[in-house]
Design an enzyme around this catalytic site. Sequence first.
Site, PDB file in Angstrom:
ATOM      1  N   ARG A 104       0.782  -1.063  -0.088  1.00  0.00           N
ATOM      2  CA  ARG A 104       0.016   0.081  -0.167  1.00  0.00           C
ATOM      3  C   ARG A 104       0.729   1.242   0.060  1.00  0.00           C
ATOM      4  O   ARG A 104       1.698   1.369   0.826  1.00  0.00           O
ATOM      5  CB  ARG A 104      -0.949   0.074   1.291  1.00  0.00           C
ATOM      6  CG  ARG A 104      -2.228   0.601   1.466  1.00  0.00           C
ATOM      7  CD  ARG A 104      -3.253   0.257   2.191  1.00  0.00           C
ATOM      8  NE  ARG A 104      -2.660   0.524   3.565  1.00  0.00           N
ATOM      9  CZ  ARG A 104      -3.467   0.994   4.377  1.00  0.00           C
ATOM     10  NH1 ARG A 104      -4.734   1.100   4.303  1.00  0.00           N
ATOM     11  NH2 ARG A 104      -3.035   1.350   5.711  1.00  0.00           N
ATOM     12  N   THR A 108      -0.835   7.762  -0.837  1.00  0.00           N
ATOM     13  CA  THR A 108      -2.216   7.479  -1.307  1.00  0.00           C
ATOM     14  C   THR A 108      -2.921   6.519  -0.997  1.00  0.00           C
ATOM     15  O   THR A 108      -4.255   6.612  -1.040  1.00  0.00           O
ATOM     16  CB  THR A 108      -2.030   7.413  -2.961  1.00  0.00           C
ATOM     17  OG1 THR A 108      -1.597   6.005  -2.983  1.00  0.00           O
ATOM     18  CG2 THR A 108      -1.047   8.032  -3.487  1.00  0.00           C
ATOM     19  N   ASP A 200      -0.037  -2.263  11.950  1.00  0.00           N
ATOM     20  CA  ASP A 200       0.183  -2.878  10.707  1.00  0.00           C
ATOM     21  C   ASP A 200       0.646  -4.374  11.093  1.00  0.00           C
ATOM     22  O   ASP A 200       1.653  -4.585  11.711  1.00  0.00           O
ATOM     23  CB  ASP A 200       1.616  -2.076  10.200  1.00  0.00           C
ATOM     24  CG  ASP A 200       1.859  -2.691   8.603  1.00  0.00           C
ATOM     25  OD1 ASP A 200       1.695  -1.893   7.929  1.00  0.00           O
ATOM     26  OD2 ASP A 200       1.920  -3.869   8.364  1.00  0.00           O
ATOM     27  N   ASP A 203       4.120  -5.432   9.811  1.00  0.00           N
ATOM     28  CA  ASP A 203       5.336  -5.144  10.744  1.00  0.00           C
ATOM     29  C   ASP A 203       5.198  -6.103  12.045  1.00  0.00           C
ATOM     30  O   ASP A 203       6.274  -6.611  12.504  1.00  0.00           O
ATOM     31  CB  ASP A 203       5.016  -3.624  11.044  1.00  0.00           C
ATOM     32  CG  ASP A 203       5.728  -2.698  10.007  1.00  0.00           C
ATOM     33  OD1 ASP A 203       6.277  -3.196   9.181  1.00  0.00           O
ATOM     34  OD2 ASP A 203       5.230  -1.800  10.029  1.00  0.00           O
TER      35      ASP A 203
HETATM   36  C1  PRP Z   1      -1.558  -4.042   4.780  1.00  0.00           C
HETATM   37  C2  PRP Z   1      -2.279  -5.220   4.936  1.00  0.00           C
HETATM   38  C3  PRP Z   1      -3.234  -5.192   3.595  1.00  0.00           C
HETATM   39  C4  PRP Z   1      -3.530  -3.879   3.393  1.00  0.00           C
HETATM   40  C5  PRP Z   1      -4.814  -3.346   3.661  1.00  0.00           C
HETATM   41  O1  PRP Z   1      -0.518  -4.304   3.949  1.00  0.00           O
HETATM   42  O2  PRP Z   1      -1.741  -6.383   5.371  1.00  0.00           O
HETATM   43  O3  PRP Z   1      -2.518  -5.942   2.719  1.00  0.00           O
HETATM   44  O4  PRP Z   1      -2.403  -3.066   3.913  1.00  0.00           O
HETATM   45  O5  PRP Z   1      -5.087  -2.288   3.233  1.00  0.00           O
HETATM   46  P1  PRP Z   1      -6.295  -1.791   2.451  1.00  0.00           P
HETATM   47  O6  PRP Z   1      -7.368  -2.699   2.430  1.00  0.00           O
HETATM   48  O7  PRP Z   1      -6.475  -0.307   2.409  1.00  0.00           O
HETATM   49  O8  PRP Z   1      -5.897  -1.992   0.759  1.00  0.00           O
HETATM   50  P2  PRP Z   1       0.740  -3.339   3.724  1.00  0.00           P
HETATM   51  O9  PRP Z   1       0.682  -2.747   2.513  1.00  0.00           O
HETATM   52  O10 PRP Z   1       1.161  -2.334   4.708  1.00  0.00           O
HETATM   53  O11 PRP Z   1       1.752  -4.249   3.556  1.00  0.00           O
HETATM   54  P3  PRP Z   1       2.663  -5.567   4.197  1.00  0.00           P
HETATM   55  O12 PRP Z   1       1.441  -6.502   4.270  1.00  0.00           O
HETATM   56  O13 PRP Z   1       3.771  -5.751   3.825  1.00  0.00           O
HETATM   57  O14 PRP Z   1       2.696  -4.994   5.745  1.00  0.00           O
END
Ligand code: PRP
Length: 209
Positions: A104, A108, A200, A203
Amino acid sequence: MSEVHVFDHPLISDKLTRMRRKSTSTQEFRTLLKEISLLMGYEVTRDFVAVPTAVETPICMGTFPMLKDSFVTIVPILRAGLGMVDGLLELMPFARVGHIGMSRDETTKQPIAADCKLPVHVESSSSIVVDPMLATGGSAIDAINSLKSRGCTNIRLMNLIAAPEGVTAVHERHPDVDIYVAAVDEKLNEQAYVVPGLVDAGDRIFGTD
Ligand code: PRP
């Protein structure tokens, strides 16, 4: 129209509460996520159809229900979705695993697609997309788009915690996909984190905070 299945089980609620705690260590967080994924797996797979199969018992031949080896594909959205794979594999060691890379954008909040590696003939299996967090829903929507572009029609989504906004977004875009979630929290905050949530998940699983 798809359904949202919110788990109402004390074992799942207890484990989720422990995961929410700020003081929970990375090691404990991972273990709890694996355990909760296994427990959720029972319900997520409830409508799977076992095929009558000829089996020789020590007494005689008989016909008994079995799931086909290639029947299910677990599809983690990277990275955090990886934390839910082992629990499901313990339940279904015969399952195949496809990976969908997604992150993500910090500013944005839009998902950025990365590598996508799915098993051959994924379209003939039931897919379980897994990701601990459903926030805006953007990542899950894109992941489901990827599966549909490969011809998949039998798709379900399994999350640990969802924001109501994410549930609505997935419903609107993919009305055929059922969502299974341990809890639907209150809302998203300005940073698009689920509140109260657990911040998160990636993390917390990988100790990268
Ligand atoms: C987080 C989570 C989802 C996403 C949810 O991942 O694990 O994949 O955000 O957000 P959304 O519903 O608004 O799309 P992140 O992008 O932080 O990556 P990560 O899994 O590497 O922590």
